[in-house]
Design an enzyme around this catalytic site. Structure first.
Site, PDB file in Angstrom:
ATOM      1  N   ARG A 197       0.843  -1.149   0.259  1.00 21.84           N
ATOM      2  CA  ARG A 197       0.019   0.447   0.144  1.00 21.84           C
ATOM      3  C   ARG A 197       1.002   1.143   0.068  1.00 21.84           C
ATOM      4  NH1 ARG A 197      -2.411   0.010   6.314  1.00 21.84           N
ATOM      5  NH2 ARG A 197      -1.753  -2.052   5.745  1.00 21.84           N
ATOM      6  N   ASP A 198       2.238   1.299  -0.150  1.00 27.11           N
ATOM      7  CA  ASP A 198       2.599   2.371   0.257  1.00 27.11           C
ATOM      8  C   ASP A 198       4.088   2.490  -0.910  1.00 27.11           C
ATOM      9  OD1 ASP A 198       3.568   4.649   1.174  1.00 27.11           O
ATOM     10  OD2 ASP A 198       4.780   3.444   3.148  1.00 27.11           O
ATOM     11  N   LEU A 199       3.543   1.615  -1.755  1.00 27.32           N
ATOM     12  CA  LEU A 199       5.060   1.953  -3.066  1.00 27.32           C
ATOM     13  C   LEU A 199       5.198   2.834  -4.190  1.00 27.32           C
ATOM     14  CD1 LEU A 199       6.621  -0.243  -3.599  1.00 27.32           C
ATOM     15  CD2 LEU A 199       4.954  -0.984  -5.280  1.00 27.32           C
TER      16      LEU A 199
END
Length: 305
Positions: A197-199
């Site tokens: 979710r934090d790419l």
């Protein structure tokens, strides 16, 4: 670097990030910092490591270059918090395909032994659209069914609907109402894929085994359309300098959607909802960052027709 890792080796910039943090899943930032030298020494002994090189860090984790049996490796020790709880399991699921390879894990100490990658070479320097295409390709490389241990995006969405309905005086009510409605529509059919979710650009590093590898997963059982938003709020200087911010942001979303084969309408909806949620969360801080709230609202509005 000496074999024993003393408290003086913890960078002051990292202390500032962690000190004062309230306990998330069991330990405050202050207590964890006090225990950190012992954790590092424990990991050095159990994995037969030799500390070697300057320490670096992110927002919540200390990263120590090491050697083991003459080969470069990396020891990562995280402050215990919910988003990092299953990081090791996500990396285990990916088996080094598109992501940094997990060599060993000590979940009890929130520690991992990882392959060595170039921490100072990320996707903040290449041309923006090229970087987005790389990350879109990583979406497809990392895509696989999520195992049952991971939190489901639908569970998160149900909590977020309540948050949006409560609203905030710093975020227009029409936006929070619209976000609640979209989340209600998206939630029933959004689980099942293991997503990062934090790419964003700083979480993709250059490597020898593959040109680019993802790091620091914040895993969820969800859908990749949810993961687009960080590509819009990071490298914000490009958006700020754009002649038309909406056109620029929609171009970013379109590029990653095409590269990863995403449903663009769902990516738009999730990005809108995430940005409204980010604004609401920031508004709850004791001293809200008005600039960040304004940026979140700008991106949210750019996702609407």
């Amino acid at each position: 670097m000496p074999m024993n890792f003393g408290g003086e080796a913890i960078p002051a910039s990292f202390r500032e990030l962690v000190e004062g943090r309230a306990a998330d899943v069991g330990v405050s930032g202050d207590d964890w910092l006090a225990s950190l030298p012992g954790i590092v020494d424990h990991c050095v002994r159990q994995w037969s490591l030799r500390l070697d090189g300057p320490v670096w860090h992110g927002q919540c984790a200390l990263v120590l270059p090491c050697h083991r049996d003459g080969e470069p490796v990396v020891l990562k020790v995280s402050w215990p918090h919910e988003e990092a709880r299953l990081e090791h399991l996500a990396l285990q699921n990916w088996h080094g395909r598109g992501a940094v390879r997990l060599l060993a894990a000590d979940p009890a100490h929130w520690a991992m032994l990882l392959e060595s990658v170039a921490h100072d070479a990320d996707l903040t320097d290449p041309p923006l659209l090229d970087a987005i295409e790389v990350i879109g390709g990583l979406f497809t490389r990392l895509d696989r069914p999520a195992t049952p241990q991971f939190t489901r995006l639908s569970e998160c969405a149900e909590r977020w609907i309540t948050l949006c309905r409560s609203g905030s005086r710093l975020v227009p009510r029409r936006l929070t109402d619209q976000a609640a409605g979209l989340l209600s529509e998206l939630a029933p059919d959004c689980d099942g894929r293991l997503i990062h979710r934090d790419l964003h650009y700083e979480n993709v590093l250059a490597a020898q085994r593959e040109p680019w590898l993802a790091i620091d997963p914040k895993p969820l059982s969800g859908e990749w359309e949810f993961a687009v938003a960080p590509l819009l709020w990071n490298r914000w200087d490009h958006a700020a300098a754009a002649h038309n911010v909406r056109t620029h942001l929609r171009l970013r979303l379109g590029v990653v959607a095409e590269a990863a084969g995403l449903d663009e309408s769902r990516a738009l909806a999730w990005t809108f909802a995430r940005m409204v949620l980010n604004a609401v969360w920031e508004a709850q801080e004791p001293i809200p960052d008005d600039e960040w709230i304004s940026q979140c609202i700008t991106i949210a509005k750019a996702m609407t027709d």
